[in-house]
Every structure is written in structure tokens, then in C-alpha cells.
Design a protein around this motif. Structure first.
Motif, PDB file in Angstrom:
ATOM      1  N   ASP A   1      -0.701  21.299 -13.787  1.00 28.05           N
ATOM      2  CA  ASP A   1      -0.072  22.446 -14.471  1.00 28.05           C
ATOM      3  C   ASP A   1       0.672  22.020 -15.731  1.00 28.05           C
ATOM      4  OD1 ASP A   1      -1.001  24.243 -12.609  1.00 28.05           O
ATOM      5  OD2 ASP A   1       0.849  24.261 -11.416  1.00 28.05           O
ATOM      6  N   VAL A   2       1.144  20.771 -15.757  1.00 30.11           N
ATOM      7  CA  VAL A   2       1.888  20.297 -16.936  1.00 30.11           C
ATOM      8  C   VAL A   2       1.108  19.224 -17.697  1.00 30.11           C
ATOM      9  CG1 VAL A   2       4.196  20.948 -16.148  1.00 30.11           C
ATOM     10  CG2 VAL A   2       3.226  18.737 -15.418  1.00 30.11           C
ATOM     11  N   GLY A   3      -0.201  19.157 -17.430  1.00 35.69           N
ATOM     12  CA  GLY A   3      -1.066  18.286 -18.220  1.00 35.69           C
ATOM     13  C   GLY A   3      -1.017  16.816 -17.865  1.00 35.69           C
ATOM     14  N   PHE A   4      -0.617  16.510 -16.620  1.00 32.49           N
ATOM     15  CA  PHE A   4      -0.609  15.106 -16.198  1.00 32.49           C
ATOM     16  C   PHE A   4      -1.576  14.936 -15.040  1.00 32.49           C
ATOM     17  CE2 PHE A   4       0.742  11.311 -13.961  1.00 32.49           C
ATOM     18  CZ  PHE A   4       0.933  10.418 -15.017  1.00 32.49           C
ATOM     19  N   GLU A   5      -2.409  13.907 -15.129  1.00 31.52           N
ATOM     20  CA  GLU A   5      -3.439  13.690 -14.110  1.00 31.52           C
ATOM     21  C   GLU A   5      -3.024  12.624 -13.101  1.00 31.52           C
ATOM     22  OE1 GLU A   5      -8.213  12.586 -13.712  1.00 31.52           O
ATOM     23  OE2 GLU A   5      -7.191  12.331 -15.641  1.00 31.52           O
ATOM     24  N   PHE A   6      -2.878  13.064 -11.850  1.00 31.77           N
ATOM     25  CA  PHE A   6      -2.673  12.129 -10.743  1.00 31.77           C
ATOM     26  C   PHE A   6      -4.034  11.815 -10.133  1.00 31.77           C
ATOM     27  CE2 PHE A   6       1.543  14.081 -10.914  1.00 31.77           C
ATOM     28  CZ  PHE A   6       2.367  12.989 -10.737  1.00 31.77           C
ATOM     29  N   ARG A   7      -4.288  10.533  -9.934  1.00 33.90           N
ATOM     30  CA  ARG A   7      -5.527  10.125  -9.265  1.00 33.90           C
ATOM     31  C   ARG A   7      -5.169   9.243  -8.077  1.00 33.90           C
ATOM     32  NH1 ARG A   7      -9.013   7.606 -13.860  1.00 33.90           N
ATOM     33  NH2 ARG A   7      -9.586   9.364 -15.137  1.00 33.90           N
ATOM     34  N   PHE A   8      -4.721   9.866  -7.010  1.00 32.37           N
ATOM     35  CA  PHE A   8      -4.340   9.096  -5.819  1.00 32.37           C
ATOM     36  C   PHE A   8      -5.580   8.537  -5.131  1.00 32.37           C
ATOM     37  CE2 PHE A   8      -0.704  12.038  -6.277  1.00 32.37           C
ATOM     38  CZ  PHE A   8       0.319  11.113  -6.283  1.00 32.37           C
ATOM     39  N   ALA A   9      -5.422   7.383  -4.501  1.00 32.16           N
ATOM     40  CA  ALA A   9      -6.518   6.754  -3.764  1.00 32.16           C
ATOM     41  C   ALA A   9      -5.938   5.971  -2.591  1.00 32.16           C
ATOM     42  CB  ALA A   9      -7.303   5.817  -4.680  1.00 32.16           C
ATOM     43  N   ASP A  10      -6.786   5.691  -1.604  1.00 26.51           N
ATOM     44  CA  ASP A  10      -6.316   5.009  -0.394  1.00 26.51           C
ATOM     45  C   ASP A  10      -5.760   3.618  -0.692  1.00 26.51           C
ATOM     46  OD1 ASP A  10      -6.869   7.135   1.232  1.00 26.51           O
ATOM     47  OD2 ASP A  10      -8.857   6.404   1.832  1.00 26.51           O
ATOM     48  N   ASP A  11      -6.293   2.971  -1.748  1.00 21.22           N
ATOM     49  CA  ASP A  11      -5.827   1.609  -2.040  1.00 21.22           C
ATOM     50  C   ASP A  11      -4.695   1.574  -3.068  1.00 21.22           C
ATOM     51  OD1 ASP A  11      -7.222   2.369  -4.283  1.00 21.22           O
ATOM     52  OD2 ASP A  11      -8.449   0.551  -4.408  1.00 21.22           O
ATOM     53  N   MET A  12      -4.128   2.734  -3.372  1.00 18.62           N
ATOM     54  CA  MET A  12      -3.043   2.784  -4.358  1.00 18.62           C
ATOM     55  C   MET A  12      -1.813   2.068  -3.809  1.00 18.62           C
ATOM     56  SD  MET A  12      -2.043   6.158  -6.442  1.00 18.62           S
ATOM     57  CE  MET A  12      -0.928   6.134  -7.831  1.00 18.62           C
ATOM     58  N   ARG A  13      -1.064   1.414  -4.707  1.00 18.88           N
ATOM     59  CA  ARG A  13       0.054   0.592  -4.268  1.00 18.88           C
ATOM     60  C   ARG A  13       1.387   1.056  -4.862  1.00 18.88           C
ATOM     61  NH1 ARG A  13      -1.509  -3.566  -1.498  1.00 18.88           N
ATOM     62  NH2 ARG A  13       0.350  -4.859  -1.793  1.00 18.88           N
ATOM     63  N   MET A  14       2.439   0.773  -4.103  1.00 19.07           N
ATOM     64  CA  MET A  14       3.801   0.943  -4.596  1.00 19.07           C
ATOM     65  C   MET A  14       4.253  -0.415  -5.119  1.00 19.07           C
ATOM     66  SD  MET A  14       6.407   2.795  -5.208  1.00 19.07           S
ATOM     67  CE  MET A  14       6.336   4.327  -4.264  1.00 19.07           C
ATOM     68  N   HIS A  15       5.067  -0.391  -6.173  1.00 19.12           N
ATOM     69  CA  HIS A  15       5.453  -1.645  -6.822  1.00 19.12           C
ATOM     70  C   HIS A  15       6.972  -1.803  -6.889  1.00 19.12           C
ATOM     71  CE1 HIS A  15       1.304  -2.064  -8.155  1.00 19.12           C
ATOM     72  NE2 HIS A  15       1.354  -0.805  -8.547  1.00 19.12           N
TER      73      HIS A  15
ATOM     74  N   ASN B   1       0.843  -1.192   0.000  1.00 13.03           N
ATOM     75  CA  ASN B   1       0.000   0.000   0.000  1.00 13.03           C
ATOM     76  C   ASN B   1       0.877   1.239   0.000  1.00 13.03           C
ATOM     77  OD1 ASN B   1      -1.321   2.274   1.840  1.00 13.03           O
ATOM     78  ND2 ASN B   1      -2.970   1.187   0.791  1.00 13.03           N
ATOM     79  N   LEU B   2       0.564   2.199  -0.860  1.00 16.31           N
ATOM     80  CA  LEU B   2       1.432   3.365  -1.055  1.00 16.31           C
ATOM     81  C   LEU B   2       1.552   4.209   0.203  1.00 16.31           C
ATOM     82  CD1 LEU B   2       3.149   5.169  -2.847  1.00 16.31           C
ATOM     83  CD2 LEU B   2       1.052   6.226  -3.707  1.00 16.31           C
ATOM     84  N   ARG B   3       0.430   4.463   0.870  1.00 14.90           N
ATOM     85  CA  ARG B   3       0.499   5.299   2.068  1.00 14.90           C
ATOM     86  C   ARG B   3       1.294   4.615   3.172  1.00 14.90           C
ATOM     87  NH1 ARG B   3      -2.685   9.694   2.692  1.00 14.90           N
ATOM     88  NH2 ARG B   3      -4.529   8.902   1.615  1.00 14.90           N
ATOM     89  N   ASP B   4       1.096   3.305   3.327  1.00 19.51           N
ATOM     90  CA  ASP B   4       1.876   2.549   4.327  1.00 19.51           C
ATOM     91  C   ASP B   4       3.360   2.600   3.984  1.00 19.51           C
ATOM     92  OD1 ASP B   4      -0.518   1.893   5.513  1.00 19.51           O
ATOM     93  OD2 ASP B   4      -0.574  -0.159   4.752  1.00 19.51           O
ATOM     94  N   HIS B   5       3.661   2.472   2.699  1.00 23.22           N
ATOM     95  CA  HIS B   5       5.051   2.482   2.254  1.00 23.22           C
ATOM     96  C   HIS B   5       5.717   3.815   2.573  1.00 23.22           C
ATOM     97  CE1 HIS B   5       8.600   2.188  -0.297  1.00 23.22           C
ATOM     98  NE2 HIS B   5       8.227   3.322  -0.868  1.00 23.22           N
ATOM     99  N   VAL B   6       5.030   4.905   2.255  1.00 19.22           N
ATOM    100  CA  VAL B   6       5.585   6.245   2.497  1.00 19.22           C
ATOM    101  C   VAL B   6       5.776   6.483   3.991  1.00 19.22           C
ATOM    102  CG1 VAL B   6       5.091   8.708   2.283  1.00 19.22           C
ATOM    103  CG2 VAL B   6       4.694   7.210   0.339  1.00 19.22           C
ATOM    104  N   ALA B   7       4.831   6.005   4.794  1.00 21.20           N
ATOM    105  CA  ALA B   7       4.939   6.159   6.248  1.00 21.20           C
ATOM    106  C   ALA B   7       6.152   5.404   6.780  1.00 21.20           C
ATOM    107  CB  ALA B   7       3.658   5.665   6.918  1.00 21.20           C
TER     108      ALA B   7
END
Length: 217
Positions: free
Chosen positions: A87-101, A58-64
Motif C-alpha cells: 500500500d505504501v510502495g514497499f515490497e516485502f519478499r519473505f521466505a523460509d530461509d530469511m534471517r534475522m541479523h 532464521n527469522l521464523r525460528d527467531h520470532v517463535a
């Protein structure tokens, strides 16, 4: 690969799961267009998390765990990255279940794509797959799907991932940059001489490009 004498060579060391790598590249791309700089870009592998298990985390767990970041700090960072990305035309869609790989397989796939002149296209598609569409990049079949979506052969992509034929080359390439002192990404090297790290912003990249244009060869 040789560099054309009239083109600025830009080597970019990056990882697909690094948000500032896509932000920095998009900022640089805008600066290149604004200055009309003739250039060629060469992407190189770097793993932010070489010890990440194959299934990811899980991305948030990983960052923590990695940075000691609180949930509030993580949320603030995500808001900021989303705004800068927009601002540079890239869309981030972060979510609680997002994962680091673990990205070793991604870099092998990119190495294979480079042999067909398609590394840049695949790299951009993987950034979007991860940050915008939240696809599971720990799944080889998903990686093969992304490769097919940019026009590469899906079965061949899957075979590359299954037999790990480029593992040694990718590991060597990663170590080459680490041995040159690269410890964080994005790292951009202009004309093999001038290192710029982090996402610098369109204005700063524009200034850098103008300074490089004024330098004698």
C-alpha cells in the motif's frame, strides 16, 4: 544539528530489521507529502536484538523463540505486512530461509554515512536489501556493497566496520533513547516534544501533522 525554525523536526528511532519501521516511515512520508509539511528527518539507532549472535538466526525460528509465535501466526503476519507494505510502495519478499541479523554494525555504518549527509539514503537501501532482496546483512562485505550502491566509498565503509571506530558513539546514542523510555520501534518524536510509536497509518499521520501545524510554537 540545529533545526530550521520553519521545518518540523522529526526524530525517528528505528532498526533496519524492523518491518513496521519501514512501513511507518513510508506512511509518514505519504502524509508529509499530502500535507506539504516542510520537515527534516533525523534517524537514530535502536537494536531489536542486541544479543543476537554475529551470524544471525532464521527469522521464523527467531520470532517463535522471542514471541512464542506459531508458524501459522507468523505466516498471517507476513501476509499482512506484505499487503500493508504494498500500500505504501514497499515490497516485502519473505521466505523460509530469511534471517534475522545483529544490527550493531549496520548502525555504525549509518553513523558514518550521516557524517557525509547520506544516512537517509543508506537506511532506505538497507531496508530494501533486507526485506526485498534478502541479502545477508550479517556479512560486512554485503554491507559495504550496499554502501557503495548509494554512492559511498566501499573500502572506507569496510574499514569502518572492521575497526569499529564508531562503536562507542553508537552505543551511547542507543542508550540515550533507551534512557528516555524508548523500548520499541518505530518511535517518532515531533519537534522534540511529541512521541508517536508504531506504524500509525497514513490517515493518522496526516491528522497528527495537521494538529502539529495548528499548535503555537
Amino acid at each position: 544539528m540545529t533545526t530550521h525554525p520553519n521545518k518540523l523536526r522529526i526524530d525517528i528511532v528505528s532498526d533496519v530489521v524492523c518491518p513496521w519501521c519501514i512501513i511507518g516511515y513510508r506512511q509518514l512520508a505519504q502524509a508529509l507529502e499530502a500535507t506539504g509539511t516542510a520537515h527534516e528527518i533525523h534517524w537514530h539507532p535502536f537494536e531489536l536484538n542486541p544479543d543476537m549472535p554475529a551470524e544471525g538466526q532464521n527469522l521464523r525460528d527467531h520470532v517463535a523463540e522471542k514471541y512464542g509465535t506459531s508458524k501459522e501466526q507468523s505466516e498471517d503476519s507476513r501476509v499482512r505486512m506484505t499487503e500493508v507494505g504494498a500500500d505504501v510502495g514497499f515490497e516485502f519478499r519473505f521466505a523460509d530461509d530469511m534471517r534475522m541479523h545483529n544490527t550493531f554494525n549496520l548502525h555504525q555504518l549509518l553513523h558514518w554515512a550521516d557524517q557525509q549527509g547520506r544516512m537517509h539514503d543508506l537506511k532506505q537501501a538497507l531496508f530494501t536489501a533486507h526485506f526485498t532482496n534478502r541479502r545477508n546483512l550479517s556479512d560486512d562485505s554485503v554491507l559495504a556493497d550496499v554502501a557503495a550502491e548509494v554512492g559511498l566509498d566501499r573500502a572506507a565503509a569496510l574499514a569502518v566496520l572492521e575497526d569499529q571506530r564508531f562503536a562507542a558513539e553508537v552505543r551511547t546514542a542507543e542508550n540515550t533513547w533507551i534512557n528516555q523510555g524508548i523500548s520499541g520501534v518505530p518511535a517518532m518524536i515531533f519537534n522534540r516534544r511529541h512521541l508517536v510509536t508504531g506504524a500509525q497509518g497514513v490517515e493518522n499521520y496526516t491528522r497528527i501533522l495537521q494538529q502539529l501545524a495548528e499548535m503555537p510554537d
